[in-house]
Design a protein around this motif. Structure first.
Motif, mmCIF file in Angstrom:
data_model
loop_
_atom_site.group_PDB
_atom_site.id
_atom_site.type_symbol
_atom_site.label_atom_id
_atom_site.label_comp_id
_atom_site.label_asym_id
_atom_site.label_seq_id
_atom_site.Cartn_x
_atom_site.Cartn_y
_atom_site.Cartn_z
ATOM 1 N N ALA A 199 0.829 -1.206 0.000
ATOM 2 C CA ALA A 199 0.000 0.000 0.000
ATOM 3 C C ALA A 199 0.866 1.259 0.000
ATOM 4 O O ALA A 199 0.561 2.226 -0.714
ATOM 5 C CB ALA A 199 -0.919 -0.008 1.219
ATOM 6 N N ASP A 200 1.951 1.248 0.762
ATOM 7 C CA ASP A 200 2.863 2.397 0.781
ATOM 8 C C ASP A 200 3.517 2.612 -0.581
ATOM 9 O O ASP A 200 3.667 3.744 -1.048
ATOM 10 C CB ASP A 200 3.943 2.221 1.844
ATOM 11 N N THR A 201 3.890 1.525 -1.237
ATOM 12 C CA THR A 201 4.513 1.617 -2.555
ATOM 13 C C THR A 201 3.544 2.177 -3.579
ATOM 14 O O THR A 201 3.902 3.048 -4.380
ATOM 15 C CB THR A 201 5.015 0.237 -3.007
ATOM 16 N N ILE A 202 2.316 1.698 -3.558
ATOM 17 C CA ILE A 202 1.309 2.193 -4.500
ATOM 18 C C ILE A 202 1.042 3.674 -4.260
ATOM 19 O O ILE A 202 0.962 4.464 -5.209
ATOM 20 C CB ILE A 202 0.013 1.365 -4.386
ATOM 21 N N GLU A 203 0.915 4.066 -3.010
ATOM 22 C CA GLU A 203 0.665 5.476 -2.691
ATOM 23 C C GLU A 203 1.836 6.351 -3.133
ATOM 24 O O GLU A 203 1.633 7.434 -3.685
ATOM 25 C CB GLU A 203 0.419 5.640 -1.190
ATOM 26 N N ARG A 204 3.065 5.878 -2.911
ATOM 27 C CA ARG A 204 4.242 6.654 -3.316
ATOM 28 C C ARG A 204 4.276 6.817 -4.833
ATOM 29 O O ARG A 204 4.568 7.901 -5.348
ATOM 30 C CB ARG A 204 5.517 5.968 -2.839
ATOM 31 N N ARG A 205 3.946 5.756 -5.566
ATOM 32 C CA ARG A 205 3.937 5.846 -7.036
ATOM 33 C C ARG A 205 2.849 6.790 -7.520
ATOM 34 O O ARG A 205 3.041 7.500 -8.513
ATOM 35 C CB ARG A 205 3.757 4.466 -7.641
ATOM 36 N N ARG A 206 1.703 6.795 -6.850
ATOM 37 C CA ARG A 206 0.644 7.740 -7.233
ATOM 38 C C ARG A 206 1.091 9.178 -7.024
ATOM 39 O O ARG A 206 0.845 10.041 -7.861
ATOM 40 C CB ARG A 206 -0.615 7.471 -6.409
ATOM 41 N N VAL A 207 1.743 9.426 -5.896
ATOM 42 C CA VAL A 207 2.221 10.781 -5.606
ATOM 43 C C VAL A 207 3.271 11.194 -6.633
ATOM 44 O O VAL A 207 3.255 12.327 -7.133
ATOM 45 C CB VAL A 207 2.778 10.854 -4.162
ATOM 46 N N GLU A 208 4.189 10.297 -6.966
ATOM 47 C CA GLU A 208 5.224 10.613 -7.951
ATOM 48 C C GLU A 208 4.623 10.856 -9.326
ATOM 49 O O GLU A 208 5.049 11.759 -10.043
ATOM 50 C CB GLU A 208 6.256 9.490 -8.014
#
Length: 91
Positions: A57-66
């Motif tokens: 979930a953290d990885t997906i959120e970070r990719r969305r922000v990027e």
């Protein structure tokens, strides 16, 4: 989550039962230890699965922000061509 919990319990039971039987222990003690191993294995697998899900979930959120930041930022200007360095002539 239920599948992970059941898998962890099964793995814990099997490991404890095999270890007890290979050590030549009494079957009553082997089953008791295997039941405890079942509970411990299920709890460990549940904890590990929650860590994996949180990391995903953290990885997906970070990719969305990027991706959102890349959408909003202007394209970088092209860099000017660098001149080749001049070589000194030796006499």
């Amino acid at each position: 989550m239920k599948f992970v919990f059941l898998t962890g319990g099964f793995v814990g039971f099997v490991i404890a039962a095999i270890a007890g039987l290979s050590a030549g222990r009494d079957s009553g003690l082997v089953l008791r230890d295997a039941a405890i191993g079942c509970l411990v294995g299920a709890l460990l697998f549940r904890w590990f699965w929650s860590v994996v899900v949180k990391a995903l979930a953290d990885t997906i959120e970070r990719r969305r922000v990027e991706a959102r930041a890349a959408e909003l930022s202007p394209a970088p200007a092209p860099a000017p061509a660098a001149a080749a360095p001049a070589r000194a002539r030796s006499l």
